[in-house]
Design a protein around this motif. Structure first.
Motif, PDB file in Angstrom:
ATOM      1  N   VAL A  31      48.434  29.422  45.778  1.00 17.97           N
ATOM      2  CA  VAL A  31      47.167  29.868  45.191  1.00 17.97           C
ATOM      3  C   VAL A  31      47.230  31.378  44.938  1.00 17.97           C
ATOM      4  O   VAL A  31      47.627  32.146  45.813  1.00 17.97           O
ATOM      5  CB  VAL A  31      45.951  29.494  46.062  1.00 17.97           C
ATOM      6  CG1 VAL A  31      45.957  30.238  47.379  1.00 17.97           C
ATOM      7  CG2 VAL A  31      44.649  29.764  45.335  1.00 17.97           C
ATOM      8  N   GLU A  32      46.911  31.779  43.717  1.00 17.39           N
ATOM      9  CA  GLU A  32      46.921  33.197  43.357  1.00 17.39           C
ATOM     10  C   GLU A  32      45.493  33.728  43.453  1.00 17.39           C
ATOM     11  O   GLU A  32      44.544  33.057  43.020  1.00 17.39           O
ATOM     12  CB  GLU A  32      47.459  33.393  41.941  1.00 17.39           C
ATOM     13  CG  GLU A  32      48.876  32.913  41.742  1.00 17.39           C
ATOM     14  CD  GLU A  32      49.919  33.737  42.471  1.00 17.39           C
ATOM     15  OE1 GLU A  32      49.574  34.711  43.174  1.00 17.39           O
ATOM     16  OE2 GLU A  32      51.108  33.412  42.333  1.00 17.39           O
ATOM     17  N   MET A  33      45.324  34.932  44.014  1.00 15.05           N
ATOM     18  CA  MET A  33      43.993  35.494  44.229  1.00 15.05           C
ATOM     19  C   MET A  33      43.902  36.941  43.765  1.00 15.05           C
ATOM     20  O   MET A  33      44.859  37.698  43.889  1.00 15.05           O
ATOM     21  CB  MET A  33      43.636  35.409  45.709  1.00 15.05           C
ATOM     22  CG  MET A  33      43.421  33.992  46.196  1.00 15.05           C
ATOM     23  SD  MET A  33      43.207  33.906  47.983  1.00 15.05           S
ATOM     24  CE  MET A  33      44.917  33.850  48.495  1.00 15.05           C
ATOM     25  N   ILE A  34      42.715  37.268  43.243  1.00 17.82           N
ATOM     26  CA  ILE A  34      42.396  38.632  42.828  1.00 17.82           C
ATOM     27  C   ILE A  34      41.164  39.075  43.609  1.00 17.82           C
ATOM     28  O   ILE A  34      40.070  38.561  43.375  1.00 17.82           O
ATOM     29  CB  ILE A  34      42.083  38.708  41.323  1.00 17.82           C
ATOM     30  CG1 ILE A  34      43.277  38.299  40.491  1.00 17.82           C
ATOM     31  CG2 ILE A  34      41.618  40.110  40.953  1.00 17.82           C
ATOM     32  CD1 ILE A  34      42.988  38.253  39.000  1.00 17.82           C
ATOM     33  N   PRO A  35      41.329  40.018  44.536  1.00 19.78           N
ATOM     34  CA  PRO A  35      40.145  40.527  45.222  1.00 19.78           C
ATOM     35  C   PRO A  35      39.348  41.454  44.309  1.00 19.78           C
ATOM     36  O   PRO A  35      39.914  42.192  43.506  1.00 19.78           O
ATOM     37  CB  PRO A  35      40.733  41.302  46.403  1.00 19.78           C
ATOM     38  CG  PRO A  35      42.069  41.738  45.913  1.00 19.78           C
ATOM     39  CD  PRO A  35      42.553  40.633  45.023  1.00 19.78           C
ATOM     40  N   SER A  36      38.049  41.382  44.427  1.00 20.10           N
ATOM     41  CA  SER A  36      37.148  42.237  43.669  1.00 20.10           C
ATOM     42  C   SER A  36      35.985  42.582  44.586  1.00 20.10           C
ATOM     43  O   SER A  36      35.537  41.747  45.366  1.00 20.10           O
ATOM     44  CB  SER A  36      36.664  41.485  42.432  1.00 20.10           C
ATOM     45  OG  SER A  36      35.762  42.259  41.698  1.00 20.10           O
ATOM     46  N   GLY A  37      35.525  43.808  44.473  1.00 22.66           N
ATOM     47  CA  GLY A  37      34.446  44.242  45.367  1.00 22.66           C
ATOM     48  C   GLY A  37      35.038  44.761  46.652  1.00 22.66           C
ATOM     49  O   GLY A  37      35.508  43.997  47.480  1.00 22.66           O
ATOM     50  N   GLY A  38      35.108  46.054  46.784  1.00 19.20           N
ATOM     51  CA  GLY A  38      35.688  46.641  47.982  1.00 19.20           C
ATOM     52  C   GLY A  38      37.125  47.099  47.821  1.00 19.20           C
ATOM     53  O   GLY A  38      37.738  47.566  48.773  1.00 19.20           O
ATOM     54  N   VAL A  39      37.674  46.977  46.633  1.00 19.01           N
ATOM     55  CA  VAL A  39      39.027  47.466  46.376  1.00 19.01           C
ATOM     56  C   VAL A  39      38.938  48.948  46.033  1.00 19.01           C
ATOM     57  O   VAL A  39      38.122  49.362  45.222  1.00 19.01           O
ATOM     58  CB  VAL A  39      39.696  46.699  45.215  1.00 19.01           C
ATOM     59  CG1 VAL A  39      41.057  47.289  44.899  1.00 19.01           C
ATOM     60  CG2 VAL A  39      39.808  45.217  45.539  1.00 19.01           C
ATOM     61  N   SER A  40      39.782  49.742  46.685  1.00 23.84           N
ATOM     62  CA  SER A  40      39.779  51.188  46.448  1.00 23.84           C
ATOM     63  C   SER A  40      41.216  51.700  46.397  1.00 23.84           C
ATOM     64  O   SER A  40      42.153  50.973  46.714  1.00 23.84           O
ATOM     65  CB  SER A  40      39.026  51.903  47.570  1.00 23.84           C
ATOM     66  OG  SER A  40      39.746  51.807  48.789  1.00 23.84           O
ATOM     67  N   LEU A  41      41.355  52.963  46.018  1.00 21.49           N
ATOM     68  CA  LEU A  41      42.686  53.578  46.048  1.00 21.49           C
ATOM     69  C   LEU A  41      43.241  53.593  47.468  1.00 21.49           C
ATOM     70  O   LEU A  41      44.445  53.489  47.666  1.00 21.49           O
ATOM     71  CB  LEU A  41      42.635  55.004  45.501  1.00 21.49           C
ATOM     72  CG  LEU A  41      42.532  55.133  43.989  1.00 21.49           C
ATOM     73  CD1 LEU A  41      42.286  56.586  43.604  1.00 21.49           C
ATOM     74  CD2 LEU A  41      43.781  54.609  43.307  1.00 21.49           C
TER      75      LEU A  41
END
Length: 88
Positions: A31-41
């Motif tokens: 399963v491939e996942m893309i986190p969004s919300g809360g991702v930062s440098l």
């Protein structure tokens, strides 16, 4: 996955944390996942190291908009691109 989805958006990523992806990959490695919300440098490397297929960036791009204008969006986007290249 049963409906043919190729990549799953993980939101809000900040609440789940980067280890969530690694934990899901244990029993379901494909399963491939893309986190969004809360991702930062500051934590992008952790997401990628834990197996994120990509990362979604939103408010991190516009965080300086009021103070610096729209040029800050380009600058912030470039910082993420540079960090991504450093990680790969």
């Amino acid at each position: 996955m049963a409906t043919g989805v190729e990549v799953v958006r993980v939101f809000p990523g900040g609440n789940l944390g980067p280890a969530f992806i690694k934990n899901v990959h244990g029993p379901i490695p494909h399963v491939e996942m893309i986190p969004s919300g809360g991702v930062s440098l500051d934590n992008m490397d952790q997401w990628m190291e834990n197996g994120a297929w990509a990362v979604g960036i939103g408010s991190a791009l516009t965080k300086d908009l009021k103070e610096k204008g729209y040029v800050s969006v380009t600058e912030n986007a470039q910082a993420f691109v540079d960090k991504y290249h450093d990680l790969n």
